[in-house]
Design an enzyme around this catalytic site. Structure first.
Site, PDB file in Angstrom:
ATOM      1  N   ASN A   1      -4.144   6.153  -8.230  1.00 20.17           N
ATOM      2  CA  ASN A   1      -3.193   5.642  -9.228  1.00 20.17           C
ATOM      3  C   ASN A   1      -3.858   5.876 -10.580  1.00 20.17           C
ATOM      4  O   ASN A   1      -4.757   5.136 -10.963  1.00 20.17           O
ATOM      5  CB  ASN A   1      -2.938   4.152  -8.968  1.00 20.17           C
ATOM      6  CG  ASN A   1      -2.112   3.505 -10.064  1.00 20.17           C
ATOM      7  OD1 ASN A   1      -1.534   4.194 -10.898  1.00 20.17           O
ATOM      8  ND2 ASN A   1      -2.057   2.174 -10.051  1.00 20.17           N
ATOM      9  N   TRP A   2      -3.413   6.918 -11.260  1.00 19.36           N
ATOM     10  CA  TRP A   2      -4.077   7.296 -12.511  1.00 19.36           C
ATOM     11  C   TRP A   2      -3.764   6.327 -13.639  1.00 19.36           C
ATOM     12  O   TRP A   2      -4.430   6.353 -14.677  1.00 19.36           O
ATOM     13  CB  TRP A   2      -3.645   8.713 -12.921  1.00 19.36           C
ATOM     14  CG  TRP A   2      -4.226   9.821 -12.081  1.00 19.36           C
ATOM     15  CD1 TRP A   2      -4.920   9.703 -10.899  1.00 19.36           C
ATOM     16  CD2 TRP A   2      -4.166  11.218 -12.363  1.00 19.36           C
ATOM     17  NE1 TRP A   2      -5.289  10.950 -10.441  1.00 19.36           N
ATOM     18  CE2 TRP A   2      -4.837  11.898 -11.313  1.00 19.36           C
ATOM     19  CE3 TRP A   2      -3.593  11.974 -13.395  1.00 19.36           C
ATOM     20  CZ2 TRP A   2      -4.957  13.293 -11.290  1.00 19.36           C
ATOM     21  CZ3 TRP A   2      -3.721  13.355 -13.359  1.00 19.36           C
ATOM     22  CH2 TRP A   2      -4.395  14.011 -12.314  1.00 19.36           C
ATOM     23  N   LYS A   3      -2.732   5.504 -13.467  1.00 14.55           N
ATOM     24  CA  LYS A   3      -2.301   4.571 -14.525  1.00 14.55           C
ATOM     25  C   LYS A   3      -2.048   5.339 -15.827  1.00 14.55           C
ATOM     26  O   LYS A   3      -1.586   6.477 -15.773  1.00 14.55           O
ATOM     27  CB  LYS A   3      -3.323   3.443 -14.706  1.00 14.55           C
ATOM     28  CG  LYS A   3      -3.682   2.798 -13.363  1.00 14.55           C
ATOM     29  CD  LYS A   3      -4.411   1.504 -13.487  1.00 14.55           C
ATOM     30  CE  LYS A   3      -4.694   0.946 -12.093  1.00 14.55           C
ATOM     31  NZ  LYS A   3      -5.291  -0.371 -12.111  1.00 14.55           N
TER      32      LYS A   3
ATOM     33  N   SER B   1     -10.491  -2.235  -6.718  1.00 13.59           N
ATOM     34  CA  SER B   1     -11.907  -1.889  -6.788  1.00 13.59           C
ATOM     35  C   SER B   1     -12.435  -1.247  -5.515  1.00 13.59           C
ATOM     36  O   SER B   1     -13.586  -1.466  -5.138  1.00 13.59           O
ATOM     37  CB  SER B   1     -12.739  -3.119  -7.187  1.00 13.59           C
ATOM     38  OG  SER B   1     -12.299  -3.610  -8.453  1.00 13.59           O
TER      39      SER B   1
ATOM     40  N   GLY C   1      -9.356  -3.526 -10.950  1.00 18.00           N
ATOM     41  CA  GLY C   1     -10.075  -3.141 -12.161  1.00 18.00           C
ATOM     42  C   GLY C   1     -11.150  -4.134 -12.572  1.00 18.00           C
ATOM     43  O   GLY C   1     -11.684  -4.066 -13.675  1.00 18.00           O
TER      44      GLY C   1
ATOM     45  N   HIS D   1       3.786  -2.128  -8.929  1.00 17.75           N
ATOM     46  CA  HIS D   1       2.363  -2.396  -9.159  1.00 17.75           C
ATOM     47  C   HIS D   1       2.223  -3.702  -9.941  1.00 17.75           C
ATOM     48  O   HIS D   1       3.061  -4.031 -10.781  1.00 17.75           O
ATOM     49  CB  HIS D   1       1.742  -1.229  -9.932  1.00 17.75           C
ATOM     50  CG  HIS D   1       0.258  -1.326 -10.010  1.00 17.75           C
ATOM     51  ND1 HIS D   1      -0.367  -2.090 -10.963  1.00 17.75           N
ATOM     52  CD2 HIS D   1      -0.708  -0.799  -9.229  1.00 17.75           C
ATOM     53  CE1 HIS D   1      -1.678  -2.009 -10.764  1.00 17.75           C
ATOM     54  NE2 HIS D   1      -1.910  -1.242  -9.721  1.00 17.75           N
TER      55      HIS D   1
ATOM     56  N   GLY E   1      -7.547   2.994  -8.245  1.00 18.27           N
ATOM     57  CA  GLY E   1      -7.392   3.143  -9.694  1.00 18.27           C
ATOM     58  C   GLY E   1      -8.586   3.864 -10.285  1.00 18.27           C
ATOM     59  O   GLY E   1      -8.668   5.090 -10.287  1.00 18.27           O
ATOM     60  N   GLY E   2      -9.541   3.093 -10.781  1.00 21.10           N
ATOM     61  CA  GLY E   2     -10.697   3.652 -11.494  1.00 21.10           C
ATOM     62  C   GLY E   2     -11.376   4.806 -10.767  1.00 21.10           C
ATOM     63  O   GLY E   2     -11.678   5.847 -11.373  1.00 21.10           O
TER      64      GLY E   2
ATOM     65  N   GLU F   1      -2.635  -5.344  -2.897  1.00 22.22           N
ATOM     66  CA  GLU F   1      -3.587  -5.334  -4.003  1.00 22.22           C
ATOM     67  C   GLU F   1      -3.720  -6.742  -4.574  1.00 22.22           C
ATOM     68  O   GLU F   1      -2.882  -7.181  -5.359  1.00 22.22           O
ATOM     69  CB  GLU F   1      -3.099  -4.388  -5.100  1.00 22.22           C
ATOM     70  CG  GLU F   1      -2.954  -2.962  -4.640  1.00 22.22           C
ATOM     71  CD  GLU F   1      -3.054  -1.969  -5.799  1.00 22.22           C
ATOM     72  OE1 GLU F   1      -3.911  -1.086  -5.720  1.00 22.22           O
ATOM     73  OE2 GLU F   1      -2.314  -2.114  -6.778  1.00 22.22           O
TER      74      GLU F   1
ATOM     75  N   GLU G   1       0.516  -4.472 -12.403  1.00 21.68           N
ATOM     76  CA  GLU G   1       0.548  -4.326 -13.876  1.00 21.68           C
ATOM     77  C   GLU G   1       1.984  -4.243 -14.377  1.00 21.68           C
ATOM     78  O   GLU G   1       2.290  -4.713 -15.467  1.00 21.68           O
ATOM     79  CB  GLU G   1      -0.275  -3.083 -14.284  1.00 21.68           C
ATOM     80  CG  GLU G   1      -1.768  -3.357 -14.132  1.00 21.68           C
ATOM     81  CD  GLU G   1      -2.605  -2.145 -13.760  1.00 21.68           C
ATOM     82  OE1 GLU G   1      -2.143  -1.006 -13.936  1.00 21.68           O
ATOM     83  OE2 GLU G   1      -3.737  -2.362 -13.279  1.00 21.68           O
TER      84      GLU G   1
HETATM   85  P1  PGA Z   1      -8.753  -0.281  -9.235  1.00 24.01           P
HETATM   86  O1  PGA Z   1      -7.144  -0.239  -9.327  1.00 24.01           O
HETATM   87  O2  PGA Z   1      -9.114   0.617  -8.064  1.00 24.01           O
HETATM   88  O3  PGA Z   1      -9.222   0.270 -10.551  1.00 24.01           O
HETATM   89  O4  PGA Z   1      -9.136  -1.690  -9.018  1.00 24.01           O
HETATM   90  C1  PGA Z   1      -6.359  -0.238  -8.171  1.00 24.01           C
HETATM   91  C2  PGA Z   1      -4.900  -0.236  -8.560  1.00 24.01           C
HETATM   92  O5  PGA Z   1      -4.543  -0.896  -9.550  1.00 24.01           O
HETATM   93  O6  PGA Z   1      -4.065   0.412  -7.899  1.00 24.01           O
END
Ligand code: PGA
Length: 253
Positions: free
Chosen positions: A9-11, A214, A174, A96, A235-236, A168, A98
């Protein structure tokens, strides 16, 4: 056996001009796992064409991070499922945390968006997960039950073929804090039980449930070893090809 699925997930990271290099690096770093693990990069909508182009001839598939439920019309700023398909996307992340937290996404809009995505032929990665406050208040089961049942309202058994659930925990996204494998497995088992309740055990056994929050090469193997953890939403660690490939290597074990 459910095939593992690792999706990045590149966000709101990675420019269109940076997209080709990252997708190609992911494809190169993961080529040994082609066919063994489903490998997906979900990118900002504006990166999708470049990502699809760069992924041609590789095992990497491309997805987006959101879509609208209407086919077309006066919805300034929105992206339709038809636009994503036309650009070559196969997946779309829906709901998601966010989007729930910052953009007013609700269980009802998650339902509308994900059903539209599936009806159009995309695979929907539907996200669920509790906040720290909800967990500490003992509301974990209630929150997951609500997100699942409202998010998947009016789904048919056939729709489940194009459904992936991502668990999640919001407190793990994050933050560098990962749910322990046991904590994650407990919620994945709960999600599986809700799927049984909604669609019967045969269908529930086929739906893949990703863990997200994470996940990184150093903790992926122990999470992915759990019975109901069928992949990861990353994500990251999806922004660096070697980290992402490390997670995919763990999923291929
Ligand atoms: P993260 O993000 O791996 O940076 O914790 C995961 C996500 O939000 O899908």
């Amino acid at each position: 056996m459910r095939k593992k699925i690792i999706a990045g997930n590149w966000k709101m990271n990675i420019l269109p001009s940076e997209t080709e290099a990252l997708v190609k690096a992911v494809a190169e770093a993961t080529k040994d796992y082609a066919g063994k693990v489903d490998i997906v990069c979900c990118t900002p909508a504006i990166d999708v064409p470049a990502a699809v182009n760069a992924a041609k001839g590789t095992a990497v598939e491309i997805g987006a991070e959101n879509c609208h439920w209407k086919a077309s019309g006066a919805y300034t700023g929105e992206i339709s499922t038809g636009m994503l398909l036309d650009a070559g996307a196969k997946y779309v992340i829906i709901g998601h945390s966010e989007r729930r937290q910052y953009f007013g996404e609700t269980d009802e809009t998650v339902n509308l968006r994900s059903r539209a995505a599936i009806a159009a032929g995309l695979t929907a990665i539907v996200c669920v997960g509790e906040t720290l406050e909800e967990r500490e208040a003992g509301k974990l089961n209630e929150v997951i039950d609500r997100q699942m049942k409202l998010g998947l309202k009016d789904y048919t058994v056939a729709d489940c073929e194009k459904l992936v659930i991502a668990y999640e925990p919001v407190w793990a996204i994050g933050t560098g804090k990962t749910a322990t494998p046991d904590q994650a497995q407990e919620v994945h088992a709960l999600i599986r039980a809700i799927l049984v309740e909604l669609f019967g055990s045969e269908t529930a056994e086929t739906v893949r449930i990703q863990y997200g929050g994470s996940m990184k090469p150093s903790n992926a193997a122990e999470l992915l070893a759990k019975k109901d953890i069928d992949g990861g939403l990353i994500g990251g660690a999806a922004l660096k090809a070697e980290d992402f490939a490390g997670i995919i290597a763990a999923a291929a074990q």
